[in-house]
Design a protein around this motif. Structure first.
Motif, PDB file in Angstrom:
ATOM      1  N   GLY A 181       0.941  -1.210  -0.039  1.00  0.00           N
ATOM      2  CA  GLY A 181      -0.043   0.167   0.027  1.00  0.00           C
ATOM      3  C   GLY A 181       0.649   1.369  -0.005  1.00  0.00           C
ATOM      4  O   GLY A 181       0.316   2.555   0.053  1.00  0.00           O
ATOM      5  N   HIS A 182       2.141   1.302  -0.193  1.00  0.00           N
ATOM      6  CA  HIS A 182       2.896   2.364  -0.049  1.00  0.00           C
ATOM      7  C   HIS A 182       3.162   2.912  -1.674  1.00  0.00           C
ATOM      8  O   HIS A 182       3.930   3.832  -1.835  1.00  0.00           O
ATOM      9  CB  HIS A 182       4.266   1.977   0.595  1.00  0.00           C
ATOM     10  CG  HIS A 182       4.185   2.348   1.931  1.00  0.00           C
ATOM     11  ND1 HIS A 182       4.863   3.388   2.773  1.00  0.00           N
ATOM     12  CD2 HIS A 182       3.326   1.928   2.812  1.00  0.00           C
ATOM     13  CE1 HIS A 182       4.559   3.399   3.900  1.00  0.00           C
ATOM     14  NE2 HIS A 182       3.780   2.349   3.969  1.00  0.00           N
ATOM     15  N   GLY A 183       2.612   2.355  -2.569  1.00  0.00           N
ATOM     16  CA  GLY A 183       2.849   3.062  -3.896  1.00  0.00           C
ATOM     17  C   GLY A 183       3.666   2.559  -4.863  1.00  0.00           C
ATOM     18  O   GLY A 183       4.388   3.262  -5.691  1.00  0.00           O
ATOM     19  N   LYS A 184       4.105   1.208  -4.799  1.00  0.00           N
ATOM     20  CA  LYS A 184       5.222   0.848  -5.711  1.00  0.00           C
ATOM     21  C   LYS A 184       4.674   0.621  -7.305  1.00  0.00           C
ATOM     22  O   LYS A 184       5.468   1.179  -8.045  1.00  0.00           O
ATOM     23  CB  LYS A 184       5.451  -0.855  -5.095  1.00  0.00           C
ATOM     24  CG  LYS A 184       6.269  -0.685  -3.776  1.00  0.00           C
ATOM     25  CD  LYS A 184       6.422  -2.293  -3.495  1.00  0.00           C
ATOM     26  CE  LYS A 184       5.540  -3.097  -3.064  1.00  0.00           C
ATOM     27  NZ  LYS A 184       4.500  -2.471  -2.185  1.00  0.00           N
ATOM     28  N   SER A 185       3.534   0.272  -7.266  1.00  0.00           N
ATOM     29  CA  SER A 185       3.116   0.325  -8.736  1.00  0.00           C
ATOM     30  C   SER A 185       2.645   1.660  -9.060  1.00  0.00           C
ATOM     31  O   SER A 185       3.163   2.074 -10.408  1.00  0.00           O
ATOM     32  CB  SER A 185       1.734  -0.464  -8.912  1.00  0.00           C
ATOM     33  OG  SER A 185       1.874  -1.926  -8.422  1.00  0.00           O
TER      34      SER A 185
END
Length: 352
Positions: free
Chosen positions: A71-75
């Motif tokens: 949920g930390h925005g890798k994608s």
């Protein structure tokens, strides 16, 4: 000295005069080295000035790992990097290939459109707003039809430079086979994106642990980047041990200095990837810290924080930290992630 620099050997001309030559003994031929460097693609920047001005970027033949907790925005970070590359004025005929094990092609397109609506518009459209518009043609209140239309025109211009393979069952060999077939078909591959490295099955064989499987996959991706002379960017999932070490987030709003300091301690470190993150094979390791995600997760632990949770905005600090760089410096960029549209930007862009 000037005469030596202008000597044809620096441009590989002497190779044509001397004819074929092998160097199986590993001896150094400066002319050949510089000819190879000249033939390789240039470094690709992140697209955010906070990192670009440090000279940080992605070089041909390098494997980069983008790491962070769930949920930390890798994608999101990788899609923003991809959008920055596709939006470059010198895009040319280079093709970028995304091998997805989680996100279907339609979802990737919608996410890119959402990012583009923020770039072209005032507030941006969310993923769900773009998807709903595609199904109903209904324009959300406060937004404008021309924003999504302009985003679609931009994505349509990019489509000849973007290939998306959604193949959850593909292993490292399948990815390699696909990329090499694209090259043989005449495509000049500018970069390869893979999610997640832990989801990509290794080459067939016997492995003692998940860590060894991921290492084998990382080695394969690294070799593929070298052979195709392009950067390979793969996401890696890490656990929540950094949050456990940092402890509970103190009382206060998301801009409170104590809150910010505590969340900053949760920034991923290189040792967080040592249980199957492929960091040993990577030339570049990028750790992501989404302050808003950590803050919301802490508030959700307690129902009494409902009012504070509702007061959290849709934008927040988003640290992109280069925590390993085999050939250069390290650095941290305190960026902004607008979670509504998934747009990552430098602070101050658009006056905000």
């Amino acid at each position: 000295m000037d005469e030596e620099i202008r000597h044809p050997e620096w441009h590989g001309e002497s190779d044509r005069n001397r004819g074929p030559k092998t160097q199986s003994d590993g001896s150094l031929d400066v002319a050949r080295v510089f000819a190879r460097i000249a033939s390789q693609g240039r470094q690709k920047q992140f697209g955010w000035s906070a990192l670009d001005r440090l000279g940080l970027g992605f070089n041909p033949g390098e494997l980069a790992i983008v790491a962070g907790p769930t949920g930390h925005g890798k994608s999101t970070a990788r899609l923003n990097i991809l959008a920055n590359w596709l939006g470059a004025p010198d895009l040319g005929e280079e093709v970028y290939v995304l091998y997805s094990h989680e996100i279907p092609q339609e979802a990737v397109a919608v996410k890119l459109l959402s990012i583009l609506t923020r770039f072209h518009g005032s507030t941006g459209w969310s993923y769900h707003q773009v998807r709903n518009w595609a199904q109903t043609q209904n324009v959300p209140e406060g937004l404008h039809q021309q924003e999504i239309e302009q985003a679609i025109r931009t994505l349509s211009r990019w489509q000849k430079n973007l290939i998306i393979h959604y193949q959850p069952s593909w292993n490292a060999i399948d990815i390699e086979t696909s990329a090499r077939e694209l090259q043989r078909a005449g495509h000049r591959i500018g970069g390869i994106f893979v999610d997640y490295i832990q989801l990509v099955a290794p080459p067939p064989g016997s492995y003692e642990s998940l860590e060894h499987e991921v290492t084998a996959t990382a080695k394969h991706l690294k070799r593929l980047g070298v052979d195709l002379s392009c950067p390979v960017i793969a996401a890696a999932q890490i656990g929540r041990e950094a949050a456990d070490i940092a402890g509970w987030i103190p009382e206060g709003d998301i801009e409170d200095e104590r809150v910010v300091r505590t969340i900053a301690k949760r920034r991923p470190q290189l040792h967080h990837l040592r249980q199957g993150g492929g960091e040993q094979e990577a030339d570049l390791v990028i750790g992501l810290l989404n302050y808003r995600a950590d803050y919301i997760a802490a508030l959700e632990e307690n129902d009494d924080n409902r009012q504070r949770l509702e007061a959290v905005g849709t934008s927040g600090q988003f640290d992109v930290a280069v925590i390993k760089n085999r050939y250069g410096v390290l650095g941290i960029a305190p960026l902004v992630l607008e979670s509504h549209s998934g747009y990552v930007r430098d602070p101050g862009v658009f006056g905000r």
